[in-house]
Structure formats: structure tokens, C-alpha cells
Design a protein around this motif. Structure first.
Motif, PDB file in Angstrom:
ATOM      1  N   ALA A 136       0.833  -1.205   0.000  1.00  0.00           N
ATOM      2  CA  ALA A 136       0.000   0.000   0.000  1.00  0.00           C
ATOM      3  C   ALA A 136       0.869   1.257   0.000  1.00  0.00           C
ATOM      4  O   ALA A 136       0.436   2.332  -0.413  1.00  0.00           O
ATOM      5  N   TRP A 137       2.106   1.099   0.465  1.00  0.00           N
ATOM      6  CA  TRP A 137       3.007   2.260   0.630  1.00  0.00           C
ATOM      7  C   TRP A 137       4.361   1.898   0.043  1.00  0.00           C
ATOM      8  O   TRP A 137       5.055   1.028   0.578  1.00  0.00           O
ATOM      9  N   SER A 138       4.721   2.516  -1.064  1.00  0.00           N
ATOM     10  CA  SER A 138       5.974   2.197  -1.765  1.00  0.00           C
ATOM     11  C   SER A 138       6.870   3.421  -1.835  1.00  0.00           C
ATOM     12  O   SER A 138       7.564   3.635  -2.836  1.00  0.00           O
ATOM     13  N   VAL A 139       6.816   4.226  -0.779  1.00  0.00           N
ATOM     14  CA  VAL A 139       7.601   5.457  -0.788  1.00  0.00           C
ATOM     15  C   VAL A 139       8.944   5.210  -0.097  1.00  0.00           C
ATOM     16  O   VAL A 139       8.989   4.774   1.050  1.00  0.00           O
ATOM     17  N   LEU A 140      10.020   5.474  -0.823  1.00  0.00           N
ATOM     18  CA  LEU A 140      11.374   5.233  -0.324  1.00  0.00           C
ATOM     19  C   LEU A 140      12.044   6.566   0.003  1.00  0.00           C
ATOM     20  O   LEU A 140      11.874   7.550  -0.734  1.00  0.00           O
ATOM     21  N   ASP A 141      12.805   6.595   1.080  1.00  0.00           N
ATOM     22  CA  ASP A 141      13.567   7.795   1.432  1.00  0.00           C
ATOM     23  C   ASP A 141      14.807   7.848   0.545  1.00  0.00           C
ATOM     24  O   ASP A 141      15.621   6.925   0.575  1.00  0.00           O
ATOM     25  N   VAL A 142      14.942   8.911  -0.233  1.00  0.00           N
ATOM     26  CA  VAL A 142      16.044   8.977  -1.213  1.00  0.00           C
ATOM     27  C   VAL A 142      17.188   9.887  -0.754  1.00  0.00           C
ATOM     28  O   VAL A 142      18.056  10.254  -1.553  1.00  0.00           O
ATOM     29  N   GLU A 143      17.184  10.235   0.537  1.00  0.00           N
ATOM     30  CA  GLU A 143      18.192  11.181   1.022  1.00  0.00           C
ATOM     31  C   GLU A 143      19.620  10.661   0.838  1.00  0.00           C
ATOM     32  O   GLU A 143      20.519  11.416   0.479  1.00  0.00           O
ATOM     33  N   ARG A 144      19.812   9.358   1.103  1.00  0.00           N
ATOM     34  CA  ARG A 144      21.177   8.826   0.961  1.00  0.00           C
ATOM     35  C   ARG A 144      21.647   8.976  -0.493  1.00  0.00           C
ATOM     36  O   ARG A 144      22.780   9.384  -0.744  1.00  0.00           O
ATOM     37  N   PHE A 145      20.759   8.670  -1.434  1.00  0.00           N
ATOM     38  CA  PHE A 145      21.125   8.839  -2.842  1.00  0.00           C
ATOM     39  C   PHE A 145      21.473  10.304  -3.113  1.00  0.00           C
ATOM     40  O   PHE A 145      22.494  10.604  -3.755  1.00  0.00           O
ATOM     41  N   GLU A 146      20.643  11.219  -2.638  1.00  0.00           N
ATOM     42  CA  GLU A 146      20.851  12.634  -2.954  1.00  0.00           C
ATOM     43  C   GLU A 146      22.170  13.140  -2.364  1.00  0.00           C
ATOM     44  O   GLU A 146      22.857  13.969  -2.972  1.00  0.00           O
ATOM     45  N   ARG A 147      22.527  12.603  -1.205  1.00  0.00           N
ATOM     46  CA  ARG A 147      23.816  12.984  -0.594  1.00  0.00           C
ATOM     47  C   ARG A 147      24.975  12.441  -1.430  1.00  0.00           C
ATOM     48  O   ARG A 147      25.920  13.142  -1.742  1.00  0.00           O
TER      49      ARG A 147
END
Ligand SMILES: NC(=O)c1ccc[n+]([C@@H]2O[C@H](COP(=O)([O-])OP(=O)(O)OC[C@H]3O[C@@H](n4cnc5c(N)ncnc54)[C@H](OP(=O)(O)O)[C@@H]3O)[C@@H](O)[C@H]2O)c1
Length: 282
Positions: free
Chosen positions: A248-259
């Protein structure tokens, strides 16, 4: 940079091969016909012959519903093969970049999933992909990139399915409005894979495009960009039962990628516009 791409005929494989060529890298792409990643000897031979700096594994058993009825085939391709690739890389001094999925989570969170959040797959596909992550990461230096809701040229995907169903005179569409995620355009993902491969990052990195949306919202944006007035009705997951449960929830935190990449993730709407303009062919 010398790169070897497995699963090179799939959506991500094609985009990754094209991105590597665009960068002027020496790239070899192997489709399933050229190398079955479940065949340990074939994998070892392919890696030893190419002597790559980087191996990007885009091969997988991706038909999520079929995985439920063919769990052993799914386990070999999604669970066992990444370990064979990682070991072959270790022997050749190459680094492995392996693709994984939001399906490793149970989909009940209400904030973006972090890389080290507890996993809890609810489908055979998710469980076998999780096993693949573990086997890939058992070899030092491997990188697992979890992503979601991919669209692009080279295989069945939501955008092309919707576009086909939005032809003039089409019946009203029923699209699920209680699953939230983030679409990801394959060429944007390919750029991320190349950047991460070059950076030498290891462990797990989440990558998806921004912003979050439901499948219904995604379908509405596809219709808007196509300029079609087809009626789209929101429905619940329960109204369209499928063999494999969807998160139901496929939202991933992309902060590590952005860093790591030093830039924000791309907006999927821009990828959608390009995909629709190029008729899905790249
Ligand atoms: N699509 C998504 O929404 C999504 C979301 C999150 C993560 N991912 C992950 O992203 C990666 C790439 O997926 P994709 O969307 O590009 O899928 P795809 O278009 O289905 O491509 C996968 C490719 O792998 C090949 N393959 C299957 N079994 C193989 C084997 N035993 N040996 C060699 N090749 C094999 C397939 O060949 P055949 O067609 O001949 O079977 C296909 O060309 C996968 O790891 C997937 O789990 C996908």
C-alpha cells in the motif's frame, strides 16, 4: 570504465546500456539468451571474459503474480542469481550493482522507508528479491539499489498499458487509488545507477523519482499529458484482487542517494513527458 550489464534486454537493462554508451564507457550487454543468470558456470564465464570494473544486474523474474505460482523459478532468478554474480565479481575484482524493490517492505509505513528499516515482504516476489539482496551484500563492496514503479521502453509497464487503454472511444478506466508510491523513469534510474557505480558506494541505496502519487493520480497525469478526456474512476485494491499482494506504501527515502550523488532525484513527470513524446521507443 568497463561495464557488464546482465538482463540487458529488459526495461532497466536497455536504459542502463544506453546510459553507459552515452558516457563513453566500454559496455557489454547480455540478454537472457546470452547468459542465464541462474547458471553459475555461465555467469562465471561471462564475468571472467568481460573483465569489467562494474557489473550491473538488471535481470530478474519480474512478473509479480506469476512468482506466486512459480516460486522456485522466482527464487533462482531473484534470490540465488545475485549471489552467483557477487561471487563472480569478487573473483574478477569487479563491483556489483544489483537492483531491488520496495516489495521487500510490508507497505504499512506512513513515512518514506529508510535503507535500514525492517523488511517484511508479503509476496513471493518480495521474499525472493530480499534473499537476492542478502546474497549480493554477503560480498563486500556490493551495492543494492531499491527502486519502484518503473516505466520506460522495452517491456510491459503501467504507462504503456494506460496509454493503450486511453485510445479514443475507450471504456472508463478503473485505477487503484489506495496504493501510494513514486514512479521512476528508466533512463533517470540508469543515470543514477551509473553515478552510483562510479562513486563506489556500497550497501543499500534507495532511488525513485519525485513526487509521490497513487496509481490513480499517475493515470490522471498520463491522461493529462496525452490530452485525452477518458473517464478514470478511482477504485480500492480490494476491488481488483490479484494473486500477489501489492504494497500500500511504496515510498522510499532517497536522502542517501541525494547525498551521494550531490543532486536531487528527478521529477517523474518530466520522464513521463519524454517517454510519451518518444512513443515509448528509445
Ligand atoms: N519494473 C518495476 O516496476 C520494478 C520496480 C522495482 C524494482 N525493479 C527491479 O528492477 C530490475 C529490472 O527490472 P525491469 O523493470 O527492467 O524488468 P524487465 O523489463 O522484466 O527485465 C528483466 C529482464 O531480466 C531477464 N531475465 C529474467 N530471468 C532471467 C535469467 N534467469 N537470466 C537472465 N536474464 C533473465 C528478462 O528476460 P525475459 O523477458 O526473457 O524473461 C528481462 O529481459 C529487476 O531487478 C526488478 O526486480 C523493477
Amino acid at each position: 570504465m568497463k561495464v557488464l550489464v546482465f538482463g540487458a534486454a529488459g526495461i532497466v537493462g536497455r536504459a542502463t546500456f544506453a546510459e553507459a554508451e552515452r558516457r563513453g564507457w566500454t559496455v557489454t550487454g547480455l540478454s537472457r539468451g546470452a547468459c542465464d543468470v541462474t547458471d553459475a558456470a555461465a555467469v562465471a564465464t561471462a564475468v571472467a571474459a568481460a573483465r569489467p570494473d562494474l557489473v550491473i544486474n538488471c535481470a530478474a523474474f519480474t512478473r509479480v503474480d506469476l512468482c506466486e505460482s512459480e516460486p522456485e523459478a522466482a527464487r533462482l532468478a531473484n534470490g540465488v542469481a545475485p549471489g552467483l554474480l557477487a561471487e563472480a565479481c569478487a573473483r574478477s575484482g569487479a563491483r556489483l550493482v544489483h537492483l531491488s524493490t520496495d516489495y521487500v517492505f510490508d507497505g504499512t509505513a506512513r513515512r518514506p522507508y529508510l535503507e535500514d528499516d525492517p523488511t517484511g515482504p508479503r509476496s513471493v516476489y518480495g521474499a525472493t528479491k530480499l534473499e537476492g539482496e542478502r546474497r549480493a551484500l554477503a560480498v563486500d563492496g556490493s551495492l543494492v539499489v531499491r527502486t519502484s514503479w518503473i516505466f520506460g521502453a522495452g517491456g510491459p509497464n503501467f504507462v504503456d498499458t494506460m496509454r493503450a487503454r486511453m485510445a479514443p472511444g475507450a471504456e472508463p478506466l478503473r485505477v487503484v487509488d489506495d496504493q501510494t508510491g513514486a514512479p521512476t523513469w528508466a533512463p533517470f534510474l540508469a543515470r543514477a545507477l551509473a553515478d552510483l557505480g562510479e562513486s563506489g558506494a556500497a550497501g543499500i541505496v534507495h532511488y525513485q523519482n519525485r513526487d509521490t502519487v497513487t496509481w490513480y493520480g499517475f493515470a490522471r497525469e498520463i491522461a493529462r499529458q496525452l490530452g485525452t478526456t477518458v473517464e478514470i474512476r478511482p477504485v480500492t485494491t480490494a476491488e481488483v484482487p490479484r494473486p500477489a499482494p501489492r504494497p500500500a506504501w511504496s515510498v522510499l527515502d532517497v536522502e542517501r542517494f541525494e547525498r551521494l550523488a550531490g543532486r536531487r532525484v528527478e521529477d517523474w513527470r518530466a520522464g513521463l513527458a519524454e517517454h510519451l513524446n518518444t512513443s515509448g521507443e528509445r
